[in-house]
Each structure stands twice: as C-alpha cells, then as structure tokens.
Design an enzyme around this catalytic site. Structure first.
Site, mmCIF file in Angstrom:
data_model
loop_
_atom_site.group_PDB
_atom_site.id
_atom_site.type_symbol
_atom_site.label_atom_id
_atom_site.label_comp_id
_atom_site.label_asym_id
_atom_site.label_seq_id
_atom_site.Cartn_x
_atom_site.Cartn_y
_atom_site.Cartn_z
ATOM 1 N N ASP A 184 27.759 7.437 -40.684
ATOM 2 C CA ASP A 184 28.887 7.501 -41.623
ATOM 3 C C ASP A 184 29.921 8.501 -41.116
ATOM 4 O O ASP A 184 29.594 9.657 -40.843
ATOM 5 C CB ASP A 184 28.382 7.970 -42.997
ATOM 6 C CG ASP A 184 29.519 8.079 -44.010
ATOM 7 O OD1 ASP A 184 29.856 7.045 -44.609
ATOM 8 O OD2 ASP A 184 30.077 9.182 -44.184
ATOM 9 N N TYR A 226 37.710 13.010 -41.236
ATOM 10 C CA TYR A 226 36.837 14.008 -40.588
ATOM 11 C C TYR A 226 37.347 14.415 -39.205
ATOM 12 O O TYR A 226 36.805 15.326 -38.584
ATOM 13 C CB TYR A 226 35.388 13.506 -40.475
ATOM 14 C CG TYR A 226 34.740 13.117 -41.790
ATOM 15 C CD1 TYR A 226 35.311 13.488 -43.010
ATOM 16 C CD2 TYR A 226 33.559 12.381 -41.819
ATOM 17 C CE1 TYR A 226 34.728 13.119 -44.219
ATOM 18 C CE2 TYR A 226 32.970 12.012 -43.026
ATOM 19 C CZ TYR A 226 33.563 12.380 -44.219
ATOM 20 O OH TYR A 226 32.983 12.008 -45.411
ATOM 21 N N LYS A 264 36.188 5.406 -43.179
ATOM 22 C CA LYS A 264 36.929 5.389 -44.452
ATOM 23 C C LYS A 264 38.426 5.525 -44.227
ATOM 24 O O LYS A 264 38.862 6.265 -43.333
ATOM 25 C CB LYS A 264 36.440 6.538 -45.360
ATOM 26 C CG LYS A 264 34.931 6.649 -45.435
ATOM 27 C CD LYS A 264 34.433 7.717 -46.382
ATOM 28 C CE LYS A 264 32.938 7.954 -46.164
ATOM 29 N NZ LYS A 264 32.613 9.003 -45.200
ATOM 30 N N HIS A 271 38.529 6.027 -49.163
ATOM 31 C CA HIS A 271 37.827 7.313 -49.274
ATOM 32 C C HIS A 271 37.919 7.901 -50.685
ATOM 33 O O HIS A 271 36.929 8.379 -51.237
ATOM 34 C CB HIS A 271 38.395 8.293 -48.241
ATOM 35 C CG HIS A 271 37.465 9.391 -47.857
ATOM 36 N ND1 HIS A 271 37.446 9.944 -46.605
ATOM 37 C CD2 HIS A 271 36.523 10.060 -48.552
ATOM 38 C CE1 HIS A 271 36.532 10.896 -46.550
ATOM 39 N NE2 HIS A 271 35.960 10.989 -47.725
HETATM 40 N N1 NDP Z 1 32.840 9.956 -49.385
HETATM 41 C C1 NDP Z 1 33.023 11.254 -49.537
HETATM 42 O O1 NDP Z 1 33.993 11.721 -50.149
HETATM 43 C C2 NDP Z 1 32.028 12.184 -48.957
HETATM 44 C C3 NDP Z 1 31.145 11.735 -48.020
HETATM 45 N N2 NDP Z 1 30.209 12.570 -47.474
HETATM 46 C C4 NDP Z 1 29.280 12.007 -46.454
HETATM 47 O O2 NDP Z 1 27.937 12.405 -46.788
HETATM 48 C C5 NDP Z 1 27.420 13.194 -45.713
HETATM 49 C C6 NDP Z 1 26.456 14.244 -46.212
HETATM 50 O O3 NDP Z 1 27.070 15.164 -47.087
HETATM 51 P P1 NDP Z 1 27.367 16.682 -46.688
HETATM 52 O O4 NDP Z 1 28.326 17.198 -47.687
HETATM 53 O O5 NDP Z 1 27.699 16.736 -45.263
HETATM 54 O O6 NDP Z 1 26.043 17.459 -46.997
HETATM 55 P P2 NDP Z 1 24.430 17.311 -46.948
HETATM 56 O O7 NDP Z 1 23.998 17.303 -48.357
HETATM 57 O O8 NDP Z 1 24.008 16.243 -46.039
HETATM 58 O O9 NDP Z 1 24.064 18.730 -46.341
HETATM 59 C C7 NDP Z 1 24.444 19.115 -45.064
HETATM 60 C C8 NDP Z 1 24.061 20.572 -44.863
HETATM 61 O O10 NDP Z 1 22.647 20.721 -44.913
HETATM 62 C C9 NDP Z 1 22.162 21.246 -43.688
HETATM 63 N N3 NDP Z 1 20.888 20.559 -43.396
HETATM 64 C C10 NDP Z 1 20.716 19.320 -42.883
HETATM 65 N N4 NDP Z 1 19.406 19.014 -42.786
HETATM 66 C C11 NDP Z 1 18.722 20.084 -43.245
HETATM 67 C C12 NDP Z 1 17.345 20.379 -43.369
HETATM 68 N N5 NDP Z 1 16.412 19.488 -43.005
HETATM 69 N N6 NDP Z 1 16.995 21.584 -43.889
HETATM 70 C C13 NDP Z 1 17.948 22.469 -44.255
HETATM 71 N N7 NDP Z 1 19.261 22.256 -44.155
HETATM 72 C C14 NDP Z 1 19.661 21.062 -43.653
HETATM 73 C C15 NDP Z 1 23.246 20.976 -42.676
HETATM 74 O O11 NDP Z 1 23.238 21.957 -41.645
HETATM 75 P P3 NDP Z 1 23.347 21.639 -40.053
HETATM 76 O O12 NDP Z 1 24.310 20.516 -39.860
HETATM 77 O O13 NDP Z 1 23.853 22.935 -39.522
HETATM 78 O O14 NDP Z 1 21.960 21.305 -39.605
HETATM 79 C C16 NDP Z 1 24.504 21.120 -43.528
HETATM 80 O O15 NDP Z 1 24.845 22.484 -43.709
HETATM 81 C C17 NDP Z 1 28.695 13.768 -45.063
HETATM 82 O O16 NDP Z 1 28.424 14.356 -43.817
HETATM 83 C C18 NDP Z 1 29.585 12.567 -45.067
HETATM 84 O O17 NDP Z 1 29.218 11.670 -44.039
HETATM 85 C C19 NDP Z 1 30.115 13.873 -47.917
HETATM 86 C C20 NDP Z 1 30.988 14.382 -48.820
HETATM 87 C C21 NDP Z 1 32.043 13.577 -49.426
HETATM 88 O O1 DGU Z 2 34.170 13.089 -47.309
HETATM 89 C C1 DGU Z 2 34.440 14.238 -47.513
HETATM 90 C C2 DGU Z 2 35.171 14.692 -48.667
HETATM 91 O O2 DGU Z 2 35.724 13.627 -49.352
HETATM 92 C C3 DGU Z 2 36.248 15.658 -48.302
HETATM 93 O O3 DGU Z 2 37.168 15.049 -47.443
HETATM 94 C C4 DGU Z 2 36.959 16.152 -49.518
HETATM 95 O O4 DGU Z 2 36.059 16.424 -50.507
HETATM 96 C C5 DGU Z 2 37.864 17.327 -49.277
HETATM 97 O O5 DGU Z 2 37.975 17.704 -48.007
HETATM 98 C C6 DGU Z 2 37.587 18.533 -50.105
HETATM 99 O O6 DGU Z 2 38.154 19.550 -49.793
HETATM 100 O O7 DGU Z 2 36.862 18.488 -51.072
#
Ligand code: NDP
Ligand code: DGU
Length: 295
Positions: A46, A51, A76, A107
């Site tokens: 994803d 991003y 997105k 998005h």
């Molecule tokens: N459509 C939207 O608006 C949005 C979409 N998304 C999508 O969803 C994905 C996931 O959400 P996101 O907000 O990134 O957060 P997550 O809930 O996936 O958490 C990510 C964090 O957790 C850490 N982490 C990962 N695995 C572990 C583990 N096994 N133990 C402890 N810590 C861990 C990572 O650190 P590290 O990387 O340093 O290992 C990072 O700091 C995004 O990356 C994106 O692709 C997210 C937000 C908004």
């Molecule tokens: O996918 C990721 C999120 O949608 C991100 O783009 C937004 O949530 C934004 O940047 C924020 O500041 O909250």
C-alpha cells in the site's frame, strides 16, 4: 472464525489480507522494506501519491523480481489532484513503474490546494469519484478496481446515491482504540471491503503497551503487534496494513493468530475508555468529514 489470507472484492479479485504499509517510509529505506517484504511472503503493498515514495516503492517491487501478477498494489489519488484525475493516475503508474494498479483509492474526500496546506471549495469530491469511474471504465488495463479512503457513513451514502461503480474498498483507521462500528457495518452490508490502516495505532502507539493486548501476546507467545494485526485479519471483510521499515518486524508482522470471539470483543472494548485517531480528518481543513467522533 479463523483468520483469512485473502478477501474477495466486489470485482471478483482477491485482495491479500495483509499488506505492507509505507506511509512515512522514507526514500532510501522504503525500497529495501518493500523488497524485503516481497521476498519474505508479502504479496500486497500500500502506498499513496501523498507519501512521495511511489518511485522508491516501484524500485523495491522491481528489485524483488516478484512477477507483477503475483502482487496486489494499491495507491491513492492525492487531495491536490481531485481536478485532474486521469493525469494523476498516469503519474502514479509512471512513478511506480507499473502498467496497472490493483486498486486506486480516493485518499480523502477533501480537495486541497497544490501543496495540500489548504482546503479548496470550488470542486466537489463527488465529481472526483465520477472522474475515477470514467477512467476505470475507459482504462481497465490501467486500474483493476477503484475505491475510497477515509469515508464515513454519510459520505458513503452520498456517494452511493449516484455512483455507477460501488467502491471495492474503504480504507479507514481501524485498531482497538478506533473501532468505527458504524462504518464497518455499513460497508459490510454494501459489499465494500474495509482495509484497516494504522492497525498498530501508528508511531509510538500506546496499544503496544496495552494490558489486554500484552496479555493475549503472552498467552499466544507472539508480539503485541501480532495481536493487533490478527484482530483485523480475524474479521470477515477486512484487510490490514502494518507498516514497518525494520526487516525483523516486516517478517514477524505476517504471523497471524486465531483469536476467540471473546478475545476480539475484549480488544474492541478498549475503544470505550482509550479512544484515539492517528489521522484526524480535520487536518484537511474540511472539518470532521462526517465521522461521529468529530461532527
Ligand atoms: N488512507 C489513509 O489515510 C492512511 C493510510 N495508512 C496506511 O496504513 C499503513 C499503516 O499505518 P501507519 O500509520 O503507518 O501505522 P502502523 O499502525 O502500521 O504502525 C507503524 C509503526 O509501528 C512500528 N512497528 C511496526 N511493526 C512493529 C512491531 N512488530 N513491533 C513494534 N512496532 C512496530 C513501525 O516502526 P518501524 O517502521 O520503525 O519498524 C511504525 O513506527 C500506512 O503505512 C499506510 O500505508 C495509514 C494512515 C492513513
Ligand atoms: O495516509 C496517510 C494519511 O492520510 C496522511 O496523509 C494524513 O493523515 C496527513 O498527512 C496528516 O497529517 O494527518
């Protein structure tokens, strides 16, 4: 019920249940993370134009040598591209170096200015959806499914009243502190698959220290993150996107356990006393976007 390995979309395509998230995965690290994921069992990535890492995600995909047809790739439409949907699709395809997307999402239902610092009000996101439908109809070779992200029930109702294509997916924040039962139930009834974003609670998540989560991690001999990913994977109509740029976590996050109904209920109850959102809709300048914890 046992956790799924894939979920069927309303297009008939199978969407792998677990995908690698890449928000905030920086160029330099993200191509290695994507390559590592794809060579260690992931088949779903994803990303998003927002991003600013699509080119590096594309490099990671190419470096992994995974055949394109074995990969489910989502990106997105950025908030600043609502007025120029066909060009935005072509730009994402070019950056990702791929002939097609498996899924293309709006998005946010929140058109914004060029540098996404301010909302704009001279364009309706419903027209954006109509443009996405038109591109999908005209170019099935470029986009296999279209969907939405950050859509609340009232926004989905408005969309479905005129849509000729029912979104395949609604990607929303889902974890024990943001359970969103109304939108999950609504989408499930309409045959729209949910994708859980920020399933761990995003960066520095308090959920990783939560007592209930840790109790279940100890019981099953897994990490707290596995409990959180498994919670979503155990639901019928949900796919889930743990993000990591750490190889050991990328690998371990694929391990799913089967939770009992009582354990799922206990995890979902956390929302009652410790609600939070990692991504607040208000950042777009378009208000709460119909979400009940904002409006
Ligand atoms: N459509 C939207 O608006 C949005 C979409 N998304 C999508 O969803 C994905 C996931 O959400 P996101 O907000 O990134 O957060 P997550 O809930 O996936 O958490 C990510 C964090 O957790 C850490 N982490 C990962 N695995 C572990 C583990 N096994 N133990 C402890 N810590 C861990 C990572 O650190 P590290 O990387 O340093 O290992 C990072 O700091 C995004 O990356 C994106 O692709 C997210 C937000 C908004
Ligand atoms: O996918 C990721 C999120 O949608 C991100 O783009 C937004 O949530 C934004 O940047 C924020 O500041 O909250």
């Amino acid at each position: 019920m046992p956790a799924s390995t894939s979920v069927k979309l309303n297009t008939g395509a199978e969407m792998p249940t677990i995908g690698l998230g890449t928000w905030k995965s920086a160029p330099g690290a993200v191509e290695l993370a994507v390559e590592h994921a794809l060579t260690h069992g992931y088949t779903h990535i994803d990303t998003a134009a927002a991003y600013a890492n699509e080119a590096e995600v594309g490099k990671g995909i190419a470096d992994s040598k995974i055949p394109r047809e074995k990969l489910f790739l989502t990106t997105k439409l950025n908030n600043n591209n609502h007025k120029d949907v066909p060009a935005a699709l072509d730009a994402s395809l070019k950056a990702l170096n791929t002939p097609y997307l498996d899924l293309w999402l709006m998005h946010w239902p929140a058109p914004m200015n060029e540098d996404t610092t301010e909302p704009i009000h001279d364009h309706d996101w419903l027209d954006t959806w109509k443009s996405m439908e038109a591109v999908y109809a005209a170019h099935p070779e470029k986009v296999k499914a279209i969907g939405v992200s950050n859509f609340s029930v009232p926004y989905l109702e408005r969309l479905l009243a005129v849509a000729t294509v029912v979104p395949a997916v609604n990607q929303i924040e889902l974890h024990p502190s943001c359970t969103q039962p109304e939108v999950v139930e609504f989408c499930t009834k309409k045959g729209i698959v949910l994708t859980a974003y920020s399933p761990l609670g995003s960066d520095n998540s308090p959920l990783l220290k939560n007592e209930v989560v840790n109790g279940l991690a100890t019981k099953y001999g897994v990490q707290p993150a596995n409990v959180l990913v498994s919670l979503q994977a155990n639901k019928k109509n949900v796919t889930v996107l743990p993000k990591s740029v750490t190889n050991s976590r990328i690998e371990s996050n694929l391990k799913v356990i089967d939770l009992t109904d009582a354990e799922i209920a206990e995890l979902q109850k956390i929302d009652e006393t410790a609600h939070f959102r990692a991504c607040k809709p208000t950042w777009t300048g378009h208000g709460g976007l119909g979400f009940p914890d904002f409006d």
